[in-house]
Scaffold this motif. Structure first.
Motif, mmCIF file in Angstrom:
data_model
loop_
_atom_site.group_PDB
_atom_site.id
_atom_site.type_symbol
_atom_site.label_atom_id
_atom_site.label_comp_id
_atom_site.label_asym_id
_atom_site.label_seq_id
_atom_site.Cartn_x
_atom_site.Cartn_y
_atom_site.Cartn_z
ATOM 1 N N VAL A 223 28.784 38.315 51.712
ATOM 2 C CA VAL A 223 29.819 38.079 52.716
ATOM 3 C C VAL A 223 31.114 38.781 52.369
ATOM 4 N N ILE A 224 31.542 38.661 51.114
ATOM 5 C CA ILE A 224 32.812 39.299 50.745
ATOM 6 C C ILE A 224 32.513 40.382 49.735
ATOM 7 N N GLY A 225 31.633 41.301 50.179
ATOM 8 C CA GLY A 225 31.126 42.287 49.242
ATOM 9 C C GLY A 225 32.084 43.407 48.944
ATOM 10 N N SER A 226 32.343 43.599 47.685
ATOM 11 C CA SER A 226 32.915 44.857 47.232
ATOM 12 C C SER A 226 32.415 45.141 45.829
ATOM 13 N N THR B 170 42.463 38.545 58.319
ATOM 14 C CA THR B 170 43.015 37.611 57.321
ATOM 15 C C THR B 170 43.324 38.330 56.026
ATOM 16 N N ALA B 171 42.415 39.181 55.593
ATOM 17 C CA ALA B 171 42.630 39.918 54.345
ATOM 18 C C ALA B 171 43.857 40.810 54.446
ATOM 19 N N ASP C 18 37.713 38.228 59.223
ATOM 20 C CA ASP C 18 38.138 38.154 57.821
ATOM 21 C C ASP C 18 38.954 39.380 57.440
ATOM 22 N N ALA D 87 45.272 41.095 50.688
ATOM 23 C CA ALA D 87 44.108 41.385 49.844
ATOM 24 C C ALA D 87 43.646 42.834 50.040
ATOM 25 N N GLN E 208 46.929 38.596 54.299
ATOM 26 C CA GLN E 208 47.169 38.022 52.973
ATOM 27 C C GLN E 208 47.513 39.078 51.938
ATOM 28 N N ARG F 84 42.746 49.140 48.707
ATOM 29 C CA ARG F 84 41.546 48.655 49.403
ATOM 30 C C ARG F 84 41.662 48.832 50.903
ATOM 31 N N TRP G 265 36.401 50.027 49.079
ATOM 32 C CA TRP G 265 36.033 49.438 50.348
ATOM 33 C C TRP G 265 35.743 47.953 50.189
ATOM 34 N N SER G 266 36.219 47.181 51.152
ATOM 35 C CA SER G 266 35.843 45.763 51.237
ATOM 36 C C SER G 266 35.106 45.569 52.553
ATOM 37 N N ALA G 267 33.867 45.147 52.468
ATOM 38 C CA ALA G 267 33.086 44.913 53.684
ATOM 39 C C ALA G 267 33.211 43.445 54.058
ATOM 40 N N LEU G 268 33.900 43.189 55.149
ATOM 41 C CA LEU G 268 34.114 41.819 55.607
ATOM 42 C C LEU G 268 33.873 41.755 57.100
ATOM 43 N N PHE H 217 41.222 36.401 48.543
ATOM 44 C CA PHE H 217 39.989 37.186 48.545
ATOM 45 C C PHE H 217 39.609 37.687 47.157
#
Lengths: 293, 394
Positions: free
Chosen positions: A233-236, B244-245, B241, B250, B248, B203, B234-237, A153
């Motif tokens: 989609v993979i916004g940060s 998965t993050a 996902d 992430a 993994q 995160r 923050w991670s917007a997924l 990611f």
């Protein structure tokens, strides 16, 4: 050949197919004419976007459209100031430009090499074109989950996705450009004993470069398109993230401001590629559609 | 040629003049203020007692305790009151899931049809639903009071929360595996006892970043450990996902929704449930101007059917009702086992008082809400469900 004579008067003894023309301002005052034309072009180039912006402001202020859903320019200005002061805007511009540039360079480099090789080799073309054509039609954003699984990611997946998208645009335009170099040029070079490197350096490269740069300009804007989609989609971080965040948080001013900035960056990127093309190809004609040829 | 030069000059002049006129009009015009939304909702009709809905049909809205009683009426109550004219209600939702049962099951069982309503469920992201709701393109939204809702009301959009959705079966109990904030044990100094203070600088993943309702109870959990959600990235997924993050590495933590948390629920050696939603509803039905004012009677009919569906089919033990489960599974597009594998949801229609204050304070702390805390009466309209169950405030 021009001849000075009163308008409407026939030339005695002349063939009716002879076209006689009086010198116009382009011939009599070339510098002044060029200056006026450039002024008009500049006025249109700047004026039309300004007029569109003015029309939007008019629409929101006169409530032709709902200003609660379509922010006014004042609000967008405030949003820009707030985003800039908080440091978010500069960070987003920097990270987005970096991603687009790195992805573009890798994709364009790979596409140019593969395109040249396939354009120059019939055998290689026959071997690779069907497979690459099939891969070209796969929407690249649909491959994002695959890339995320392979590359994780982090930034690598973003660079790879942009590079892969750009690759196909540059590959196709380069291959077509190399193939379109006139056979006569190659034969003439062969006749003069040109080796492979000389053929490339003095015939294929200069012949193909203009069309390659058309492909590069398209790829430049495509890299921005894909970048924004990926950042959604993979916004940060990045401009795409700010646009999506503005949409999710209903901070529409933020979303609109970042959309405008993306558009400006896309234009500047294309202009940069065109400028590099002009520097590398002084022999090529100006490709400005409204300029004099 | 002279004619060409004249034409060019004229064209340039016309273009320049047109641009000047547009700019001038734009500059002279005053910026519209974000005017307020529509006027106050029309007063509801006189509230009359409703058969099947007695004292148990209303609870104290300030009660947010874990063992509070949920309002209920008899099965089949409140009775339908068919509208004189048929009407179509378009309701937007982010997805079809078990949480949307009062709407989807109501459609399948004909509860809305009894009110002379046709309901169309359209899928769209919640932020888009807010805009569509405000502009009248959809009539209602099955969503939550995300920050897009509060920012929208603050900017003058005519939106109100009118019905609640559900509370989790084991709200507030992080010992029961369920939807909530899951963390990677390996990212903590003591994997057996993850200390949320160590999320600082790390995160967290969820679908909408820091603009979702869940931030208010996550904030309480991390503040108890000594940090704030401002200290995390923050991670917007998408939900899948996020899993998965997390797997993994992430992200160090992820808010996993139903049913995505079930993918890791058996890997307790790697993941731990750190915080969960309290025993109170976070999801809701939002009404736009169409149902708040223009067609209030339709809004009342929708509320009646929604409440009747909960009372008739979605009371405690509904997972044991094969017909309900099968019908719901068919509407959602999953196997019945996908529903019965998880816990039952406690469906309810009453919104708890104070939740929105907590939520907004967290939004303000995180910088996502731009206006000060909006009073609850500007955000919530309880008159629709009070009217439906015959509660007149006494």
């Amino acid at each position: 050949m021009t001849a000075l004579r009163p308008r409407g008067a026939a030339l005695e003894g002349t063939d009716s197919t002879v076209l006689v023309r009086q010198p116009g301002p382009q011939e009599l005052h070339p510098r002044r004419t060029r200056g006026r034309r450039r002024a008009l072009e500049l006025t249109l180039a700047i004026g039309i976007p300004v007029a569109l912006v003015g029309l939007y402001q008019l629409a929101t202020s006169q409530r032709w459209i709902d200003p609660r859903l379509y922010p006014t320019l004042d609000e967008m200005g405030r949003n820009t100031r707030d985003l800039w002061n908080s440091g978010q805007l500069w960070d987003a511009i920097y990270i987005s430009c970096k991603r687009a540039l790195i992805g573009f360079l890798f994709g364009a480099g790979g596409g140019a090499i593969v395109g040249y090789l396939m354009g120059a080799s019939r055998l290689l073309r026959a071997a690779l074109e069907p497979t690459l054509s099939m891969l070209y039609t796969v929407p690249k954003l649909a491959l994002l989950p695959v890339f995320l699984t392979i590359f994780g990611f982090g930034e690598r997946a973003i660079y790879v996705l942009i590079a892969v998208t750009v690759f196909f645009f540059v590959w196709i335009s380069t291959m077509a450009a190399v193939m379109s170099v006139a056979v006569g040029y190659r034969e003439a070079a062969s006749t003069f004993g040109a080796g492979r490197w000389q053929m490339f350096r003095h015939v294929l490269l200069p012949g193909a470069l203009p069309q390659v740069f058309v492909g590069l300009r398209i790829a430049a804007s495509v890299s921005i398109l894909v970048l924004v989609g990926v950042e959604f989609v993979i916004g940060s971080s990045g401009l795409g993230y700010l646009i999506n965040q503005g949409r999710n948080l209903l901070l529409l001013g933020q979303a609109y401001v970042c959309i405008v900035i993306v558009a400006v960056i896309g234009y500047l990127f294309m202009a940069l590629v065109r400028l590099i093309g002009r520097l590398l190809m002084p022999w090529a004609p100006e490709d400005n559609a409204i300029g004099p040829q | 040629m002279k004619a060409d030069r004249l034409r060019l000059t004229r064209l340039g002049g016309v273009v320049a003049a047109a641009i000047a006129v547009v700019i001038g009009l734009a500059a002279c015009s005053s910026s519209g203020t974000g005017g307020g939304g529509g006027g106050p909702s029309a007063s509801p009709a006189v509230i009359v007692p409703v058969a099947g809905c007695g004292a148990a049909a209303h609870t104290d809205p300030t009660d947010r305790s874990n063992n509070r009683t949920i309002a209920r009426c008899s099965s089949g109550a409140p009775a339908p009151q068919k509208l004189l004219q048929p009407h179509t209600v378009v309701i937007a939702g982010a997805s079809k899931g078990e949480y949307s049962a009062p709407v989807l099951l109501g459609m399948a069982k004909g509860e809305f049809a009894k009110e002379n309503l046709t309901v169309k469920f359209v899928q769209m992201p919640s932020s888009d639903a807010t805009v569509q709701l405000a502009s009248g393109k959809v009539d209602a939204a099955l969503a939550a009071p995300y920050v897009s809702f509060t920012n929208g009301v603050a900017s003058g959009l005519d939106l109100k929360l009118t019905l609640a959705n559900y509370s989790p079966q084991y709200g507030g109990d992080a010992t029961k595996p369920q939807s909530g904030l899951w963390v990677r044990r390996a990212d903590f100094a003591d994997p057996q006892k993850p200390d949320l203070a160590q999320l600082k600088g790390k995160r967290i993943c969820n679908t909408l970043g820091n603009g979702t309702v869940s931030v208010y109870w996550m904030q309480k959990a991390v503040q108890a450990a000594g940090i704030s959600l401002k200290d995390v990235t923050w991670s917007a997924l998408q939900p899948a996902d996020c899993v998965t993050a997390l797997q993994q590495g992430a992200v160090s933590a992820a808010y996993l929704l139903d049913p995505f948390w079930t993918q890791i629920k058996n890997q307790t050696d790697k993941y731990a449930l750190a915080a969960v939603q309290p025993n109170e509803p976070n999801g809701a039905i939002l009404y736009g101007p169409n149902l708040l004012e223009k067609h209030r009677d339709v809004g009342e009919a929708f509320a009646r059917a929604y409440i009747r569906t909960i009372n008739t089919y979605l009371g405690p033990g509904y997972h044991q009702n094969a017909t309900v489960v099968n019908d719901l599974a068919q509407e959602i597009g999953v196997e019945p086992s996908a529903i019965t594998n998880g816990y039952e949801l406690k469906f309810e229609w009453e919104w708890r008082s104070g939740i929105l204050d907590d939520i907004q304070k967290t939004y303000l702390e995180l910088g996502t809400q731009k206006a000060a805390v909006i009073p609850e009466d500007k955000l919530v309209d309880r008159s629709f469900y009070n009217q439906a169950v015959g509660y007149n405030g006494k």
